[in-house]
Design an enzyme around this catalytic site. Structure first.
Site, PDB file in Angstrom:
ATOM      1  N   ASN A   1       0.868  -1.135  -0.092  1.00 60.38           N
ATOM      2  CA  ASN A   1       0.408   0.218  -0.153  1.00 60.38           C
ATOM      3  C   ASN A   1       0.923   1.211   0.140  1.00 60.38           C
ATOM      4  OD1 ASN A   1      -2.289   2.009   1.188  1.00 60.38           O
ATOM      5  ND2 ASN A   1      -1.347   2.234   2.618  1.00 60.38           N
TER       6      ASN A   1
ATOM      7  N   TYR B   1       2.923   9.589 -11.575  1.00 57.37           N
ATOM      8  CA  TYR B   1       1.964   9.006 -10.583  1.00 57.37           C
ATOM      9  C   TYR B   1       1.233   7.960 -11.107  1.00 57.37           C
ATOM     10  CZ  TYR B   1      -0.921   8.029  -6.572  1.00 57.37           C
ATOM     11  OH  TYR B   1      -2.065   7.577  -6.176  1.00 57.37           O
TER      12      TYR B   1
ATOM     13  N   LYS C   1       1.424   3.516 -10.888  1.00 52.60           N
ATOM     14  CA  LYS C   1       0.081   2.646 -11.153  1.00 52.60           C
ATOM     15  C   LYS C   1      -0.445   1.845 -12.163  1.00 52.60           C
ATOM     16  CE  LYS C   1       0.037   4.424  -7.441  1.00 52.60           C
ATOM     17  NZ  LYS C   1       0.324   3.687  -5.678  1.00 52.60           N
TER      18      LYS C   1
HETATM   19  P1  NAD Z   1      -0.872   8.005   2.416  1.00 51.19           P
HETATM   20  O1  NAD Z   1       0.392  10.418   2.312  1.00 51.19           O
HETATM   21  O2  NAD Z   1      -1.521   8.917   3.490  1.00 51.19           O
HETATM   22  O3  NAD Z   1      -0.032   7.792   2.890  1.00 51.19           O
HETATM   23  C1  NAD Z   1       1.292   6.957   2.023  1.00 51.19           C
HETATM   24  C2  NAD Z   1       1.885   5.936   3.121  1.00 51.19           C
HETATM   25  O4  NAD Z   1       2.758   5.339   2.978  1.00 51.19           O
HETATM   26  C3  NAD Z   1       2.508   6.177   4.590  1.00 51.19           C
HETATM   27  O5  NAD Z   1       1.834   5.212   5.671  1.00 51.19           O
HETATM   28  C4  NAD Z   1       3.860   6.506   4.708  1.00 51.19           C
HETATM   29  O6  NAD Z   1       4.200   6.515   5.717  1.00 51.19           O
HETATM   30  C5  NAD Z   1       3.795   5.334   3.284  1.00 51.19           C
HETATM   31  N1  NAD Z   1       5.470   6.007   2.934  1.00 51.19           N
HETATM   32  C6  NAD Z   1       5.483   7.401   2.345  1.00 51.19           C
HETATM   33  N2  NAD Z   1       6.018   6.867   1.618  1.00 51.19           N
HETATM   34  C7  NAD Z   1       7.538   5.375   2.205  1.00 51.19           C
HETATM   35  C8  NAD Z   1       8.538   5.996   2.158  1.00 51.19           C
HETATM   36  N3  NAD Z   1       9.616   5.767   1.546  1.00 51.19           N
HETATM   37  N4  NAD Z   1       8.685   4.471   2.583  1.00 51.19           N
HETATM   38  C9  NAD Z   1       8.108   3.500   2.780  1.00 51.19           C
HETATM   39  N5  NAD Z   1       6.599   3.889   3.487  1.00 51.19           N
HETATM   40  C10 NAD Z   1       6.683   5.492   3.067  1.00 51.19           C
HETATM   41  O7  NAD Z   1      -1.547   8.316   1.835  1.00 51.19           O
HETATM   42  P2  NAD Z   1      -2.312   7.213   1.346  1.00 51.19           P
HETATM   43  O8  NAD Z   1      -3.914   8.574   0.398  1.00 51.19           O
HETATM   44  O9  NAD Z   1      -3.024   6.585   2.234  1.00 51.19           O
HETATM   45  O10 NAD Z   1      -2.112   6.639  -0.080  1.00 51.19           O
HETATM   46  C11 NAD Z   1      -1.943   5.012   0.172  1.00 51.19           C
HETATM   47  C12 NAD Z   1      -1.563   4.661  -0.968  1.00 51.19           C
HETATM   48  O11 NAD Z   1      -3.301   4.617  -1.758  1.00 51.19           O
HETATM   49  C13 NAD Z   1      -1.178   5.062  -2.115  1.00 51.19           C
HETATM   50  O12 NAD Z   1      -0.256   3.707  -3.046  1.00 51.19           O
HETATM   51  C14 NAD Z   1      -1.803   5.745  -3.142  1.00 51.19           C
HETATM   52  O13 NAD Z   1      -0.720   6.452  -4.452  1.00 51.19           O
HETATM   53  C15 NAD Z   1      -2.875   5.022  -2.614  1.00 51.19           C
HETATM   54  N6  NAD Z   1      -4.044   6.252  -3.318  1.00 51.19           N
HETATM   55  C16 NAD Z   1      -4.677   6.857  -2.876  1.00 51.19           C
HETATM   56  C17 NAD Z   1      -5.732   7.383  -3.564  1.00 51.19           C
HETATM   57  C18 NAD Z   1      -5.989   9.046  -2.322  1.00 51.19           C
HETATM   58  O14 NAD Z   1      -6.812   9.986  -3.034  1.00 51.19           O
HETATM   59  N7  NAD Z   1      -5.488   8.882  -1.015  1.00 51.19           N
HETATM   60  C19 NAD Z   1      -5.698   7.556  -4.555  1.00 51.19           C
HETATM   61  C20 NAD Z   1      -6.025   6.516  -5.503  1.00 51.19           C
HETATM   62  C21 NAD Z   1      -4.579   5.020  -4.953  1.00 51.19           C
END
Ligand code: NAD
Length: 250
Positions: A92, A158, A162
């Site tokens: 994730n 990005y 994906k």
């Molecule tokens: P967030 O920024 O709240 O959390 C991201 C997580 O990734 C955090 O726990 C962080 O510690 C971890 N992370 C970041 N850099 C890191 C690194 N170098 N090493 C290890 N861990 C690391 O983001 P989120 O919205 O919870 O996103 C989680 C996933 O969902 C991601 O893959 C993101 O691409 C995907 N996503 C999010 C959305 C959205 O709208 N929030 C939409 C589509 C996909």
């Protein structure tokens, strides 16, 4: 109903946002969870938050460098030492980007690809080696995104990352099917986390207005899809990229 009773799951990016919610919902549904974060400090904060919610049992924290095979192997071995096995890997962790093409540096492009793609490869390889040895199948679930189907108008690293996650998902689903290891992805739309809170109103408001189901996704919406795909209810599902996006198709 405890959907993932007795299963051992690793959740990367588990310290906040979608990953934290996946970890919490898995714990509530009977799993043992290893929550992976980038720093011990944030991992401990997340563990403390779970403890406040009465979910301190059956969870441990790890903080490997997700792109380093040795570091990941060591952390996953620690999970096996504590919980005895690995059944589910939730890839994730991810970072976003909105840089226009002409302003990109190769470094920035590579940073996104490194975490969003290379780390998925490294973690999947480490977990699958353990699952194959266990000989009882398993589940890998990757976090894709709606932009992994449609692209987005800036920050091209990005969506590119994906699309690659989807490619890995479909390919590894085929490669690992003989081991009964299922590989699926969840493709969230706009979901209410720090990643989205960091966007300016000028970006986020029109996005929400364009969602047919009329609201932004909550992390629980995404965690529910993870729960289903990790559970035995999805025993015959592999190679799926499941949109959880309120029908957002930009
Ligand atoms: P967030 O920024 O709240 O959390 C991201 C997580 O990734 C955090 O726990 C962080 O510690 C971890 N992370 C970041 N850099 C890191 C690194 N170098 N090493 C290890 N861990 C690391 O983001 P989120 O919205 O919870 O996103 C989680 C996933 O969902 C991601 O893959 C993101 O691409 C995907 N996503 C999010 C959305 C959205 O709208 N929030 C939409 C589509 C996909």
């Amino acid at each position: 109903m405890a959907l993932v009773e007795g299963k051992v799951a690793i959740v990367t990016g588990g310290t906040r946002g979608i990953g934290f919610t996946i970890a919490r919902e898995f714990l509530k549904n009977g799993a043992k969870v290893a929550l992976a974060g980038s720093r011990e400090e944030t991992v401990n904060e997340a563990l403390a938050k779970l403890a406040e919610e009465g979910l301190a049992d059956n969870v441990m924290g790890i903080a490997p460098k997700l792109t380093d095979p040795e570091s990941v192997k060591e952390a996953f071995d620690a999970v096996v030492a504590r919980f005895g096995r690995i059944d589910v890997l939730c890839n994730n962790a991810g970072i976003s980007s909105r840089t226009p093409l002409v302003d990109y540096t190769l470094d920035e492009f590579e940073k996104v690809m490194d975490l969003n793609v290379n780390a998925v490869f490294v973690c999947t390889q480490a977990a699958v080696r353990i699952m194959i040895e266990q000989g009882e199948g398993g589940a890998v679930i990757n976090t894709s995104s709606m932009v992994g189907k449609h692209g987005q108008p800036s920050g091209s690293a990005y969506p590119t990352s994906k699309f690659a996650v989807n490619g890995l998902t479909l390919s590894l689903a085929r490669e690992l099917a003989p081991h009964r290891i299922r590989v699926n992805a969840v493709a969230p739309g706009v979901t209410h986390t720090d990643m989205v809170d960091a966007l300016p109103d000028s970006v986020i408001k029109p996005l929400i207005a364009s969602i047919p189901l009329g609201r932004m996704g909550e992390p629980e919406d995404i965690a529910n899809a993870y729960l289903f795909l990790a559970s035995d209810m999805a025993d015959y599902i592999s190679g799926a990229v499941l949109p959880v996006d309120g029908l957002s198709r930009p």
